[in-house]
Design an enzyme around this catalytic site. Sequence first.
Site, PDB file in Angstrom:
ATOM      1  CG  MET A 224     -31.465  71.471 135.408  1.00  0.00           C
ATOM      2  SD  MET A 224     -31.393  71.511 133.726  1.00  0.00           S
ATOM      3  CE  MET A 224     -30.202  71.414 133.023  1.00  0.00           C
TER       4      MET A 224
ATOM      5  CG  ASP B 140     -35.249  64.327 144.901  1.00  0.00           C
ATOM      6  OD1 ASP B 140     -35.369  64.728 146.186  1.00  0.00           O
ATOM      7  OD2 ASP B 140     -35.882  64.374 143.725  1.00  0.00           O
TER       8      ASP B 140
ATOM      9  CD  GLU C  89     -25.369  75.519 141.502  1.00  0.00           C
ATOM     10  OE1 GLU C  89     -25.301  73.830 141.207  1.00  0.00           O
ATOM     11  OE2 GLU C  89     -24.107  76.023 140.616  1.00  0.00           O
TER      12      GLU C  89
ATOM     13  CE  LYS D  25     -24.599  71.416 142.406  1.00  0.00           C
ATOM     14  NZ  LYS D  25     -25.408  70.289 142.085  1.00  0.00           N
TER      15      LYS D  25
ATOM     16  CB  SER E 109     -24.781  76.465 136.961  1.00  0.00           C
ATOM     17  OG  SER E 109     -26.021  75.830 136.332  1.00  0.00           O
TER      18      SER E 109
ATOM     19  CG  HIS F  37     -23.049  73.375 133.044  1.00  0.00           C
ATOM     20  ND1 HIS F  37     -23.148  74.814 132.453  1.00  0.00           N
ATOM     21  CD2 HIS F  37     -24.313  73.830 133.521  1.00  0.00           C
ATOM     22  CE1 HIS F  37     -23.896  75.905 132.511  1.00  0.00           C
ATOM     23  NE2 HIS F  37     -24.922  74.973 133.274  1.00  0.00           N
TER      24      HIS F  37
ATOM     25  CG  ASN G 172     -23.997  80.184 132.642  1.00  0.00           C
ATOM     26  OD1 ASN G 172     -24.748  80.172 131.980  1.00  0.00           O
ATOM     27  ND2 ASN G 172     -24.320  79.054 133.883  1.00  0.00           N
TER      28      ASN G 172
HETATM   29  P1  NAD Z   1     -34.617  71.640 140.632  1.00  0.00           P
HETATM   30  O1  NAD Z   1     -34.846  72.820 142.157  1.00  0.00           O
HETATM   31  O2  NAD Z   1     -35.657  71.543 139.906  1.00  0.00           O
HETATM   32  O3  NAD Z   1     -34.362  70.303 141.500  1.00  0.00           O
HETATM   33  C1  NAD Z   1     -33.495  69.453 142.396  1.00  0.00           C
HETATM   34  C2  NAD Z   1     -33.654  68.444 142.575  1.00  0.00           C
HETATM   35  O4  NAD Z   1     -32.725  67.989 143.227  1.00  0.00           O
HETATM   36  C3  NAD Z   1     -35.126  68.262 143.789  1.00  0.00           C
HETATM   37  O5  NAD Z   1     -35.655  67.181 143.061  1.00  0.00           O
HETATM   38  C4  NAD Z   1     -34.839  67.638 144.809  1.00  0.00           C
HETATM   39  O6  NAD Z   1     -36.034  66.816 145.792  1.00  0.00           O
HETATM   40  C5  NAD Z   1     -33.690  67.225 144.868  1.00  0.00           C
HETATM   41  N1  NAD Z   1     -32.596  67.146 145.910  1.00  0.00           N
HETATM   42  C6  NAD Z   1     -32.302  68.103 146.612  1.00  0.00           C
HETATM   43  N2  NAD Z   1     -31.217  67.736 147.860  1.00  0.00           N
HETATM   44  C7  NAD Z   1     -30.901  66.554 147.573  1.00  0.00           C
HETATM   45  C8  NAD Z   1     -30.240  65.396 148.369  1.00  0.00           C
HETATM   46  N3  NAD Z   1     -29.363  65.307 149.310  1.00  0.00           N
HETATM   47  N4  NAD Z   1     -30.211  63.958 147.432  1.00  0.00           N
HETATM   48  C9  NAD Z   1     -31.256  64.246 145.809  1.00  0.00           C
HETATM   49  N5  NAD Z   1     -32.162  64.637 145.668  1.00  0.00           N
HETATM   50  C10 NAD Z   1     -32.273  65.580 146.096  1.00  0.00           C
HETATM   51  O7  NAD Z   1     -33.064  72.405 140.411  1.00  0.00           O
HETATM   52  P2  NAD Z   1     -32.133  71.847 138.904  1.00  0.00           P
HETATM   53  O8  NAD Z   1     -33.369  73.753 138.634  1.00  0.00           O
HETATM   54  O9  NAD Z   1     -33.128  70.839 138.268  1.00  0.00           O
HETATM   55  O10 NAD Z   1     -31.626  72.160 139.141  1.00  0.00           O
HETATM   56  C11 NAD Z   1     -30.111  71.290 139.105  1.00  0.00           C
HETATM   57  C12 NAD Z   1     -28.673  71.768 139.317  1.00  0.00           C
HETATM   58  O11 NAD Z   1     -28.029  71.767 137.759  1.00  0.00           O
HETATM   59  C13 NAD Z   1     -28.646  72.270 139.524  1.00  0.00           C
HETATM   60  O12 NAD Z   1     -27.277  72.294 140.805  1.00  0.00           O
HETATM   61  C14 NAD Z   1     -27.989  73.981 139.223  1.00  0.00           C
HETATM   62  O13 NAD Z   1     -27.503  75.315 139.441  1.00  0.00           O
HETATM   63  C15 NAD Z   1     -28.234  72.720 137.855  1.00  0.00           C
HETATM   64  N6  NAD Z   1     -28.340  73.699 136.324  1.00  0.00           N
HETATM   65  C16 NAD Z   1     -30.069  73.962 136.480  1.00  0.00           C
HETATM   66  C17 NAD Z   1     -30.178  75.020 135.163  1.00  0.00           C
HETATM   67  C18 NAD Z   1     -31.475  74.691 135.222  1.00  0.00           C
HETATM   68  O14 NAD Z   1     -31.745  76.006 134.366  1.00  0.00           O
HETATM   69  N7  NAD Z   1     -32.882  74.759 135.383  1.00  0.00           N
HETATM   70  C19 NAD Z   1     -29.210  74.706 134.673  1.00  0.00           C
HETATM   71  C20 NAD Z   1     -27.716  74.048 134.486  1.00  0.00           C
HETATM   72  C21 NAD Z   1     -27.718  73.767 135.582  1.00  0.00           C
END
Ligand code: NAD
Length: 701
Positions: free
Chosen positions: A305, A324, A383, A388, A410, A431, A481
């Site tokens: 994302m 990151d 998540e 967070k 989400s 979102h 959702n």
């Molecule tokens: P992901 O696992 O692909 O990416 C998460 C990233 O965050 C990773 O690169 C990780 O290294 C980094 N990270 C973890 N802890 C961290 C920290 N303390 N500081 C900085 N970076 C950190 O996850 P994603 O699918 O991109 O999801 C991210 C967020 O978006 C979640 O909250 C998820 O619920 C939400 N989301 C996801 C989707 C989806 O379809 N994937 C859709 C909408 C919302």
Amino acid sequence: MGDIVNVTRTDEIAVVSVNNPPVNTITAAVRSGLSRALDDVAALSGIKAVVLCCEGSTFFSGADIGEFEGPPKEAEFRALFGRFEALSVPAVAAMHGAVLGGGLEIALACHYRVAAPTARFGFPEVTLGIIPGAGGTQRLPRLIGADKALELILSARPVTAGTAVEYGFVDALIEGDLRAGAVAHARSLLARGEGPRRTSARTVDPTTATDAIFDAHSKQARKQYPNRTAPLTAIEAVRASLRMPLADGLLYEEKLVNGAKATDECRSAIHLFFAERRTRTVPNLPETAKPLAVKSAGIVGAGTMGGGIAICFANASIPVTLLDTSEASLASGLARIDQTYAVMVERGRLTADEKAHRISLIRGTLDYADLGQADVIIEAAFEDMDLKRTIFGRLDDVAKAGAVLATNTSTLDVTAIAHATKRPQDVVGMHFFSPANVMPLLEVVRTPLTSPAVIRTAMELSRPLKKTPVLASVCYGFIGNRMMEGYAREAERMVLEGALPRQVDSALEQWGMAMGILAVFDMAGIDVGVNVHTANADRYPPDATYYQADFALAEAGRLGQKTGKGYYRYEKGSRARHDDPDAIAILRARASQLQVPQREHSDEEIVQRCLYPLINEGFRILEEGVALRAADIDVVWASGYGFPRYRGGPMFYAETLGLKNVLAGMEKYRMMFGPMHWEPAPLLAELARSGRSIADWERAK
Ligand code: NAD
């Protein structure tokens, strides 16, 4: 300050030019201006040719969709365009920009057509559930043949100026000054002794209009536009151009377009067209709450994302810093961004220079201090509430005063995240949907503490990011959702009752969903759903079968496409779904363990059991005020969840079904399966019983 329509003359050539910003829509004022201009031209002596052109960024971009709701205007268009065709001197349309719908039709009524090389031409009408209604279906086949005319009308996609010349409805391309070039073109026509060249005098080339050609277009239209009638109506109209003189064909076209306007398909598409333009209007925010101009951004989390959101900012020319936790995750995030842009270059959607420029706007960092100057920071880490809250605590330390702090969560409570800072008024949910650089929907989630200016900033930021924002209040799952819960629950429950995954998905897809929900889970990863279910187990209703299909498959290591198996089986490197007896055996075993009664499912039952709970939850969301308007809920589902636009979104669709029928459906399934999941929403029940519409209720509110 000139009039909307001006007539000037250069020697013996009259130039009619229109200036109706922003996109020269053919409004009532433009039509009457054009009509007066033709009177003025007739009153001038010695005029030997007329050039029609537009000021600003484009030639006429189409008719005024706002007029759809009033009395039909086709006769007026027909008469006006007919006056251009009837001119006794050559009429030349000089076109640039996006020449669409009615804009193209007025040009077809002129005798000659020239264009800027960058102009594009198209008929988007069938996507609005209608057909070109101001001569397009009658004049275009006469000019370029029925086959090519149908290609253009049925694809609903614009073609380039080069293609327009090749097809034969544009005579010449003009480099440089279009107006001067069009006048020169008119002069050269006069020098060659050319007169008016009326389309009405031509007939359709019969070799382009054989039964085989029409059959092929009908077949393709049925496949490309299932459940829709407008494309077939367009074919019928084009067929008429073969056998009727132009005047009769135009009347027949008018009859067909007015019939099309009365269909649910058209009403649905028009509803969404306006709904999408209204979502940014937020009532009850003080005028003094001004949006912040966002000149730089930060993102926490360079995953799926975070990377997609960074691309949105770079595309909008807003510099963005991506943070990151490790060099490795940062590098892989940046590499994925590079790869996304590389594919765009490969497909010709971006030049290598543009790619380099956009990438130069994205900077990676491991240091929170680098986010200190960002106007908005969007968190997109894992998540996890504790994580967070920790991240927002850090952001509170480094972010400049007044920066907007957003989370892409989400499912988590945005208010609880806001309380991890000393500035909860600056915290908001933003979102995005995956892939974030592609999906148009953005749910903006306000907490009770979010300040009006922050709400406005998030809503307005969607403009440069090219998103459609919908405002929601904090609740589990927000709008989209939360409504997904019942929809997915029933799909999973039905496979436990013995329906095949393919049967469930096919029924939903034939009804119009972009993709069946079980195939969606395979694509997204079944474990993603399982993690959400596990984290929210305390919210579960007392139903032992709840989401058990997901759990059974995940426990067997079937996580979806990424493992080559989930609800379906996948060959390596392919997304084609294959039925898999192993999956079915796992589901059957879980069903028998849970003693789920087995039954047969008709497609109708599958669609109803998935859609009624979804609609029902929409009524709860509306009544609770989680969404501002029913139309916003429709926008969420049409732009974020693959709900068919020609059905208008769940709330609009409920009204086309009849609220009484939806209520009766909920009651029928409550009788069959008990009240736990089938209790009608109070607002649905009230409106169904009183016969009021959603709009009635919204007005009274
Ligand atoms: P992901 O696992 O692909 O990416 C998460 C990233 O965050 C990773 O690169 C990780 O290294 C980094 N990270 C973890 N802890 C961290 C920290 N303390 N500081 C900085 N970076 C950190 O996850 P994603 O699918 O991109 O999801 C991210 C967020 O978006 C979640 O909250 C998820 O619920 C939400 N989301 C996801 C989707 C989806 O379809 N994937 C859709 C909408 C919302």
